[in-house]
Design a protein around this motif. Structure first.
Motif, PDB file in Angstrom:
ATOM      1  N   CYS A  68       0.825  -1.214   0.000  1.00  0.00           N
ATOM      2  CA  CYS A  68       0.000   0.000   0.000  1.00  0.00           C
ATOM      3  C   CYS A  68       0.858   1.262   0.000  1.00  0.00           C
ATOM      4  O   CYS A  68       0.541   2.233  -0.686  1.00  0.00           O
ATOM      5  N   ALA A  69       1.948   1.253   0.759  1.00  0.00           N
ATOM      6  CA  ALA A  69       2.830   2.422   0.798  1.00  0.00           C
ATOM      7  C   ALA A  69       3.493   2.659  -0.556  1.00  0.00           C
ATOM      8  O   ALA A  69       3.584   3.806  -1.016  1.00  0.00           O
ATOM      9  N   LEU A  70       3.932   1.588  -1.209  1.00  0.00           N
ATOM     10  CA  LEU A  70       4.539   1.738  -2.537  1.00  0.00           C
ATOM     11  C   LEU A  70       3.541   2.271  -3.551  1.00  0.00           C
ATOM     12  O   LEU A  70       3.883   3.110  -4.394  1.00  0.00           O
ATOM     13  N   VAL A  71       2.309   1.801  -3.474  1.00  0.00           N
ATOM     14  CA  VAL A  71       1.275   2.297  -4.388  1.00  0.00           C
ATOM     15  C   VAL A  71       0.975   3.763  -4.101  1.00  0.00           C
ATOM     16  O   VAL A  71       0.808   4.569  -5.023  1.00  0.00           O
ATOM     17  N   GLN A  72       0.938   4.138  -2.821  1.00  0.00           N
ATOM     18  CA  GLN A  72       0.687   5.538  -2.476  1.00  0.00           C
ATOM     19  C   GLN A  72       1.808   6.435  -2.997  1.00  0.00           C
ATOM     20  O   GLN A  72       1.556   7.521  -3.516  1.00  0.00           O
ATOM     21  N   ILE A  73       3.046   5.983  -2.888  1.00  0.00           N
ATOM     22  CA  ILE A  73       4.173   6.745  -3.430  1.00  0.00           C
ATOM     23  C   ILE A  73       4.042   6.865  -4.939  1.00  0.00           C
ATOM     24  O   ILE A  73       4.267   7.937  -5.517  1.00  0.00           O
TER      25      ILE A  73
ATOM     26  N   LYS B 195       2.333  10.877 -12.651  1.00  0.00           N
ATOM     27  CA  LYS B 195       1.103  11.428 -13.210  1.00  0.00           C
ATOM     28  C   LYS B 195       0.126  10.317 -13.608  1.00  0.00           C
ATOM     29  O   LYS B 195      -0.845  10.572 -14.309  1.00  0.00           O
ATOM     30  N   LEU B 196       0.408   9.105 -13.154  1.00  0.00           N
ATOM     31  CA  LEU B 196      -0.490   7.992 -13.470  1.00  0.00           C
ATOM     32  C   LEU B 196      -1.814   8.167 -12.741  1.00  0.00           C
ATOM     33  O   LEU B 196      -1.847   8.523 -11.567  1.00  0.00           O
ATOM     34  N   MET B 197      -2.882   7.894 -13.456  1.00  0.00           N
ATOM     35  CA  MET B 197      -4.204   7.966 -12.856  1.00  0.00           C
ATOM     36  C   MET B 197      -4.431   6.704 -12.012  1.00  0.00           C
ATOM     37  O   MET B 197      -3.848   5.649 -12.299  1.00  0.00           O
ATOM     38  N   PRO B 198      -5.284   6.790 -10.989  1.00  0.00           N
ATOM     39  CA  PRO B 198      -5.505   5.627 -10.116  1.00  0.00           C
ATOM     40  C   PRO B 198      -5.962   4.378 -10.874  1.00  0.00           C
ATOM     41  O   PRO B 198      -5.547   3.265 -10.535  1.00  0.00           O
TER      42      PRO B 198
END
Length: 118
Positions: A14-19, A25-28
């Protein structure tokens, strides 16, 4: 120890994804697709199963685990039903609601024009 491993591995993912969300500029939606495809690729390479055995729910609950689940379903369906298993395996291995979310999400991507973050 299983709970601790699940906690820190899931938290690290989760932390890596949040970073990734904060620094690029990638969209979720694209990040989610990247995670599912990464889980599928890791499953194909045989690297995800040992990871799940070590981290338990910390590895199987995030979207990486969903990609791995889709891969396993497709692999089993192809072995059983041949070529048509490519199309049916992902739907039968995951919940109906998740499969519907994939279909409707893809349909929405065809209808609406995605935009990059500014």
């Amino acid at each position: 120890m299983d709970y601790i491993n699940a906690f820190w591995v899931g938290g690290l993912i989760c932390a890596l994804v949040q970073i990734l969300m904060d620094r690029t500029k990638l969209m979720p939606g694209r990040i989610m697709v990247l995670l599912v495809c990464s889980g599928t690729a890791l499953g194909f390479l045989g690297l995800y199963e040992p990871f799940v055995k070590f981290a338990g729910a910390g590895a199987s609950v995030p979207l990486l685990g969903f990609g791995n689940t889709l891969f396993k379903g497709v692999r089993e369906a192809v072995q059983t039903h041949g070529f048509i298993g490519i199309f049916e395996g992902g739907f039968t291995s995951s919940a109906v609601g998740i499969s519907a979310a994939l279909v409707f999400g893809y349909a929405a991507s065809l209808i609406f024009e995605p935009r990059m973050k500014k």
